[in-house]
Design a protein around this motif. Structure first.
Motif, short mmCIF file in Angstrom:
data_model
loop_
_atom_site.label_atom_id
_atom_site.label_comp_id
_atom_site.label_asym_id
_atom_site.label_seq_id
_atom_site.Cartn_x
_atom_site.Cartn_y
_atom_site.Cartn_z
N UNK A 4 1.21 4.87 -1.37
CA UNK A 4 2.14 4.17 -0.48
C UNK A 4 1.44 3.37 0.62
N UNK A 5 0.26 3.83 1.04
CA UNK A 5 -0.42 3.11 2.13
C UNK A 5 -1.45 2.10 1.63
N UNK A 6 -1.52 1.89 0.30
CA UNK A 6 -2.45 0.90 -0.24
C UNK A 6 -2.16 -0.47 0.36
N UNK A 7 -3.17 -1.08 0.98
CA UNK A 7 -3.02 -2.38 1.60
C UNK A 7 -2.52 -2.32 3.03
N UNK A 8 -2.15 -1.15 3.52
CA UNK A 8 -1.63 -0.99 4.89
C UNK A 8 -2.75 -0.47 5.78
N UNK A 9 -3.59 -1.36 6.24
CA UNK A 9 -4.77 -0.93 6.99
C UNK A 9 -4.41 -0.36 8.36
N UNK A 10 -3.29 -0.77 8.94
CA UNK A 10 -2.89 -0.20 10.23
C UNK A 10 -2.62 1.30 10.08
N UNK A 11 -1.89 1.66 9.05
CA UNK A 11 -1.62 3.08 8.80
C UNK A 11 -2.92 3.83 8.54
N UNK A 12 -3.79 3.26 7.72
CA UNK A 12 -5.05 3.92 7.39
C UNK A 12 -5.92 4.09 8.63
N UNK A 13 -5.99 3.08 9.48
CA UNK A 13 -6.74 3.22 10.73
C UNK A 13 -6.14 4.30 11.60
N UNK A 14 -4.81 4.44 11.56
CA UNK A 14 -4.16 5.51 12.31
C UNK A 14 -4.61 6.88 11.87
#
Length: 357
Positions: free
Chosen positions: A306-316
Motif C-alpha cells: 500500500x505504501x509503494x511510491x508513497x515516500x512521505x509515509x515511508x520517511x515517517x
C-alpha cells in the motif's frame, strides 16, 4: 496480545498509531544477532529476455520470513529476470554482520531488521528500499516462573543487544514499573536463547519469530507472551529494509532502483501468497515448514504494498524508528532521515515497478 501467532494487525491501525506521534503517515523480522553466514547461493534464471544490462548482485538475508520472504519470492517468480538481475544469496544471522560483510566486499546488498538501522543513522549504510514493518518481536517466558511482567524482577533474561526485541523488553519493563537494573541481562544469539529458555537456564527471552514458534511448541500451556511490537504500535515502528554502503548507492543507483522494483513486485506476491512464500522458504532454507507457516503474521505484508511510491509515509516510518533509538539512548543525536534513506532511488524504483507490474 497473548499469542504472537495471532498477530494480524491492519496497516490502518499501525498508521493511526504513528499518526499519534505526529509523523507523516498516510496509511515487519527483523532482528539482529550473531554472524553465522551459511554461504547459501541462489541465482535467478537467465536474464536474456530483459532489456536491461545484466548484472549479478550478492544479497545477504537472515533465515526468517520477514527478512528472506520477499527476496526468495522475487527470485522464484522471475521478477529479477525482468530487470536484468541475477541474485546470489548469502545467509547471515544478523544485520550488523551483514553490513560488516558489505564493508569487506563480500556482499553488495543486505536486508536488515530494525536494530541494525543504527548503523544507517551513523552513516555506515543507506536504505534504498523499504521492506516491511515487523510484527515478529516478543518478550516470552515460562509462566510457571514468570507469571506477569512485574515478576521479571530479579530474573535472568536472554537478549541480543541492538535488536528490536531488546526495545520491546525495555517497554515491557517500563510498563511493569521496572528498569533494566531490576533484571539480569544475558547476551545471547537467538538460537542460544531459544534453547536456554526451553531448558530453564534463563527465565525470559527477548526474541522473535520463528523462534517464538519453537518456544511455544516446547513450553505448551506454560508459554506466555509479555509484549510484542503490536502492543506498542502507537509508540514505535520497526522497519525492515534493503541497504548498501553509501558509496555503492552513489555508483549504482540505477541498478538499485531495478532491484527495488523487483522487490516491490515481490511485495505484491508476498501479500497475496504468504503461505506459499513460507513453504518456499522452508524448502529453500531447509527449515521446518510448519514453523514458517506459523510465522505468517510476523509482518505487515499488505502495508508494504500500500505504501509503494508513497515516500512521505515511508520517511515517517524511519522517523518513528529513529525516535525509538533516541528514546533508548542507542542514538544520541537526531539525524535527518533523508540523510540515509535514498528516496531518489525509491522513486525511480517505483517508476520501473509501474512499468513491469
Amino acid at each position: 496480545m497473548s499469542n504472537l501467532n495471532d498477530i494480524n494487525i491492519s496497516r490502518r491501525s499501525m498508521l493511526a498509531g504513528l499518526g499519534g506521534l505526529g509523523l507523516m503517515a498516510a496509511g515487519l523480522a527483523g532482528c539482529t544477532g550473531s554472524n553465522t553466514p551459511a554461504g547459501s547461493t541462489q541465482g535467478s534464471a537467465a536474464t536474456g529476455g530483459s532489456s536491461y544490462d545484466p548484472v549479478t548482485l550478492r544479497v545477504a538475508f537472515m533465515p526468517n520470513l520477514g527478512s528472506a520472504g520477499t527476496l526468495f519470492a522475487a527470485i522464484d517468480q522471475g521478477y529479477f529476470d525482468e530487470v536484468g538481475i541475477t541474485v546470489e544469496t548469502a545467509q547471515f544471522q544478523g544485520g550488523p554482520a551483514e553490513i560488516t560483510a558489505m564493508q569487506s566486499g563480500d556482499i553488495d546488498i543486505a536486508q536488515i531488521g530494525h536494530g541494525a538501522h543504527t548503523l544507517c543513522i551513523s552513516g555506515d549504510a543507506v536504505v534504498f528500499a523499504f521492506d516491511q514493518l515487523s510484527q515478529a518481536d516478543a518478550v516470552v517466558v515460562d509462566k510457571t516462573k514468570v507469571p506477569t511482567a512485574a515478576d521479571l524482577k530479579g530474573k535472568t533474561v536472554g537478549v541480543s543487544t541492538g535488536t528490536s526485541s531488546e526495545i520491546i523488553l525495555g517497554l515491557v519493563l517500563r510498563d511493569a514499573g521496572l528498569t533494566e537494573d531490576d533484571i539480569t541481562k544475558v547476551e545471547m544469539d537467538v538460537s542460544g536463547m531459544t534453547t536456554a529458555l526451553i531448558s530453564g537456564q534463563i527465565d525470559a527471552a527477548a526474541t522473535w519469530s520463528p523462534n517464538t514458534v519453537t518456544i511455544q511448541e516446547q513450553l505448551g500451556d506454560n508459554y506466555l507472551v509479555l509484549g510484542t511490537n503490536t502492543d506498542y504500535s502507537d509508540e514505535v515502528a520497526f522497519p525492515g529494509s534493503y541497504v548498501c554502503l553509501p558509496e555503492y548507492a552513489d555508483e549504482n543507483a540505477e541498478v538499485l532502483a531495478r532491484f527495488g522494483a523487483a522487490i516491490a513486485k515481490g511485495h505484491v506476491y508476498r501479500a497475496e501468497h504468504i503461505e506459499d512464500v513460507a513453504k518456499l522458504l522452508a524448502s529453500e532454507l531447509d527449515l521446518p515448514e510448519e514453523t514458517l507457516l506459523q510465522s505468517t503474521g510476523e509482518g505487515d505484508w499488505q502495508g508494504a504494498v500500500d505504501c509503494q511510491g508513497d515516500t512521505d509515509t515511508i520517511l515517517g516510518y524511519y522517523q518513528a524508528q529513529q525516535q525509538v533509538f533516541l528514546d533508548a539512548g542507542t542514538v544520541t543525536e537526531e539525524v535527518p532521515v533523508e540523510n540515509y534513506v535514498k528516496t531518489d532511488i525509491m522513486d525511480e524504483a517505483n517508476t520501473i515497478f509501474e512499468e513491469i507490474k
